[in-house]
Write a protein that holds these residues in place. Structure first.
Motif, mmCIF file in Angstrom:
data_model
loop_
_atom_site.group_PDB
_atom_site.id
_atom_site.type_symbol
_atom_site.label_atom_id
_atom_site.label_comp_id
_atom_site.label_asym_id
_atom_site.label_seq_id
_atom_site.Cartn_x
_atom_site.Cartn_y
_atom_site.Cartn_z
ATOM 1 N N SER A 18 18.604 7.118 73.871
ATOM 2 C CA SER A 18 17.784 8.310 74.125
ATOM 3 C C SER A 18 18.421 9.555 73.519
ATOM 4 C CB SER A 18 17.580 8.497 75.630
ATOM 5 O OG SER A 18 18.840 8.619 76.287
ATOM 6 N N ARG A 19 19.754 9.578 73.446
ATOM 7 C CA ARG A 19 20.455 10.717 72.868
ATOM 8 C C ARG A 19 20.117 10.898 71.388
ATOM 9 N NH1 ARG A 19 24.934 13.063 74.890
ATOM 10 N NH2 ARG A 19 25.208 11.298 76.305
ATOM 11 N N ASP A 20 19.872 9.772 70.689
ATOM 12 C CA ASP A 20 19.556 9.836 69.260
ATOM 13 C C ASP A 20 18.210 10.495 68.997
ATOM 14 O OD1 ASP A 20 21.918 8.519 68.413
ATOM 15 O OD2 ASP A 20 21.053 6.600 68.997
ATOM 16 N N ARG A 21 17.373 10.550 70.007
ATOM 17 C CA ARG A 21 16.048 11.146 69.828
ATOM 18 C C ARG A 21 16.042 12.658 70.102
ATOM 19 N NH1 ARG A 21 14.927 6.207 72.613
ATOM 20 N NH2 ARG A 21 13.947 4.669 71.237
ATOM 21 N N LEU A 22 17.168 13.171 70.563
ATOM 22 C CA LEU A 22 17.252 14.593 70.858
ATOM 23 C C LEU A 22 17.360 15.391 69.559
ATOM 24 C CD1 LEU A 22 19.761 14.441 73.845
ATOM 25 C CD2 LEU A 22 17.290 14.844 73.961
ATOM 26 N N ALA A 23 16.882 16.621 69.604
ATOM 27 C CA ALA A 23 16.874 17.471 68.409
ATOM 28 C C ALA A 23 18.295 17.795 67.959
ATOM 29 C CB ALA A 23 16.121 18.753 68.705
ATOM 30 N N LEU A 24 18.465 17.898 66.658
ATOM 31 C CA LEU A 24 19.762 18.284 66.115
ATOM 32 C C LEU A 24 19.952 19.798 66.157
ATOM 33 C CD1 LEU A 24 19.978 15.866 63.064
ATOM 34 C CD2 LEU A 24 21.444 15.839 65.086
ATOM 35 N N ALA A 25 18.878 20.557 65.978
ATOM 36 C CA ALA A 25 18.963 22.016 66.071
ATOM 37 C C ALA A 25 19.308 22.412 67.501
ATOM 38 C CB ALA A 25 17.647 22.653 65.662
ATOM 39 N N LEU A 26 20.092 23.473 67.651
ATOM 40 C CA LEU A 26 20.460 23.917 68.994
ATOM 41 C C LEU A 26 19.236 24.387 69.766
ATOM 42 C CD1 LEU A 26 22.715 24.470 71.042
ATOM 43 C CD2 LEU A 26 22.997 26.732 69.989
ATOM 44 N N TRP A 27 18.434 25.265 69.160
ATOM 45 C CA TRP A 27 17.214 25.789 69.797
ATOM 46 C C TRP A 27 16.140 25.994 68.733
ATOM 47 C CZ3 TRP A 27 17.136 25.708 74.900
ATOM 48 C CH2 TRP A 27 18.330 25.884 75.628
#
Length: 489
Positions: A18-27
């Protein structure tokens, strides 16, 4: 499909979490607007968060904070010229932005959103002495174990602005977050702990720092212990077993429902020092410790007895979050000194090089004794101490400054440069001193500020093999003296 994937079927089977699906940009704009209740001017992404236009980097979100004497909106042009992607503002501007009613409230909301979106285990660190160094060491240990997925507050961002700012910078993919918390007055720690809501709360030690404002060491312990009020259910408290205030801290931790991880040399410490062998040259120490049923042996690169104790606090914290103790041992063995907090520099001197120990960022009675003891263990042809006045000691100031004579003599200091008016009681006492442990009274100079201290040190003259300790409260400005001698190469 690539030739590499065909050749190596395991690449196709690499597990996706699930962590791999999180956005790379901070915001991005929508996330900031949702977190703050603001209105975005358009779409954008940000890679960092900053509140000082002088520190803005390309891709940062600039938050235009307003204070009694300063308004960040005045520096929007500078922030965007430096590469800011967007800003949080309380009035419409021509730059990409999120419009909110109150930029300070928006910072707090963004910090809360960063905390809630991330599965990271959070660690809060406070204490009278050593909190920045311990914070950095915990970060290094967890960052190594998580392969770069740890986050921490930078510099000493440990107050009502620095803590939420540090939280807002924590990425969604972080596995650990380490946050420093400081205070000058009663009532300041609890709101910071509430911001972070840590899984582990660490108190490094209790000493008479800020005693002018809190009155007693017990009151300092009570205020530091407010860090436990923010603990998540089932959280852990890491506390110094050797402290005279241990029982007081333990009661606070138990009241918060914390699992207690005590550390120190006491036989009852959960993380207990069994043996420590300092290097003959004053460098790394070899430490053996017992943690419940596990025995560890590791090295600590930072010199000094206080860093042996600090390493136990680091190990207790890593153990409490279920981290890799082996990686923590490697990290402790590789750590170098921080600017203003133990960094060592080889500087130019007559006939060769001298060693300058930079402890110029902060000072209180406990840290002064610890670093003078470290100077005494440092091999040197001569030992020189440049000591700045200690702040926030109130009515206790004269006594605590006067008491520095004993550790100065124990360290076999050959020459002391004492900086600041508050050093006057020590100056008077040194004038009547008869020995530095070698049968001679240590020489000294009393200076009003850094410029005079530089002149006094240059007049005394530095020789190859000298060791020079520079230690004082940040307000004295001895960082200028460090920069002066380091810049000479």
């Amino acid at each position: 499909m690539s030739a590499a994937a065909l050749a190596h079927p395991r690449l196709r089977a690499w597990p996706v979490t699930s962590r791999d699906r999180l956005a790379l940009a901070l915001w991005n704009a929508a996330e900031i607007a949702a977190a703050t209740g603001g209105i975005a001017s358009g779409e954008f992404q940000c890679s960092g968060v900053e509140m000082d236009s002088r520190d803005v980097r390309v891709g940062d979100l600039f938050i235009a904070l307003k204070g009694e004497a300063m308004d960040g909106h005045r520096f929007l042009d500078k922030a965007f010229a430096a590469g800011a992607s967007a800003a949080i503002v309380d009035r419409p501007v021509d730059w990409p932005h999120v419009l909110v009613q109150d930029t300070t409230a928006a910072l707090h909301a963004l910090a809360a959103a960063a905390r809630e979106r991330s599965p990271a285990k959070r660690i809060a660190v406070t204490g009278s002495v050593g909190k920045t160094g311990v914070k950095e060491a915990i970060f290094s240990a967890l960052d190594r174990a998580s392969r770069g997925q740890a986050h921490r507050s930078v510099r000493s961002y440990n107050n009502h602005v620095g803590v939420p700012l540090s939280l807002s910078r924590m990425g969604a993919r972080a596995q650990y977050g380490v946050f420093e918390m400081g205070m000058n007055h009663a009532g300041e720690i609890a709101p910071l702990a509430e911001h972070v809501c840590p899984d582990v709360a660490v108190i490094t030690t209790i000493a008479p720092a800020h005693i002018e404002n809190l009155g007693t060491v017990d009151a300092i312990a009570d205020e530091k212990a407010q860090i436990f009020t923010g603990l998540r259910p089932g959280g852990a408290a890491v506390i110094p077993a050797d402290s005279p205030q241990f029982d007081r801290l333990r009661v606070h931790a138990e009241a918060a429902g914390a699992d207690i991880y005590s550390f120190g040399r006491s036989k009852n410490a959960r993380v207990r020092l069994l043996d420590a062998i300092p290097a003959a040259n004053g460098g790394a120490s070899l430490v053996t410790a017992q943690i419940d049923d596990t025995r560890l042996c590791y090295s600590v690169a930072e010199p000094g007895e206080h860093w042996i104790d600090n390493s136990l606090a680091v190990m207790a914290t890593v153990y409490a979050v279920g981290g890799d103790l082996g990686a923590a041992g490697v990290a402790l063995g590789e750590m170098g000194g921080l600017k203003g907090r133990g960094a060592r520099h080889a500087i130019s001197a007559a006939g060769g090089r001298a060693t300058l120990i930079d402890e110029s960022y902060n000072a209180n009675p406990a840290s002064m004794r610890a670093t003078l003891a470290q100077l005494g263990q440092t091999p040197a042809s001569r030992r020189i101490a440049v000591l700045g006045a200690m702040g926030e000691l109130g009515e206790f100031s004269a006594r605590f400054h006067e008491q520095l004579l004993d550790p100065i003599e124990a360290a076999h200091v050959d020459f002391a440069v004492l900086v600041g008016e508050a050093m006057e009681p020590l100056v008077r006492k040194m004038g009547t001193s008869h020995t530095n442990g070698l049968g001679n009274a240590p020489g000294f100079a009393h200076c009003a500020g850094p410029a005079e201290a530089i002149a006094a040190l240059e007049e005394f003259g530095l020789n190859a093999g000298d060791a020079i300790l520079v230690k004082g409260s940040n307000s004295v400005g001895l960082g200028r003296l460090v920069d002066h001698f380091v810049s000479r190469g």
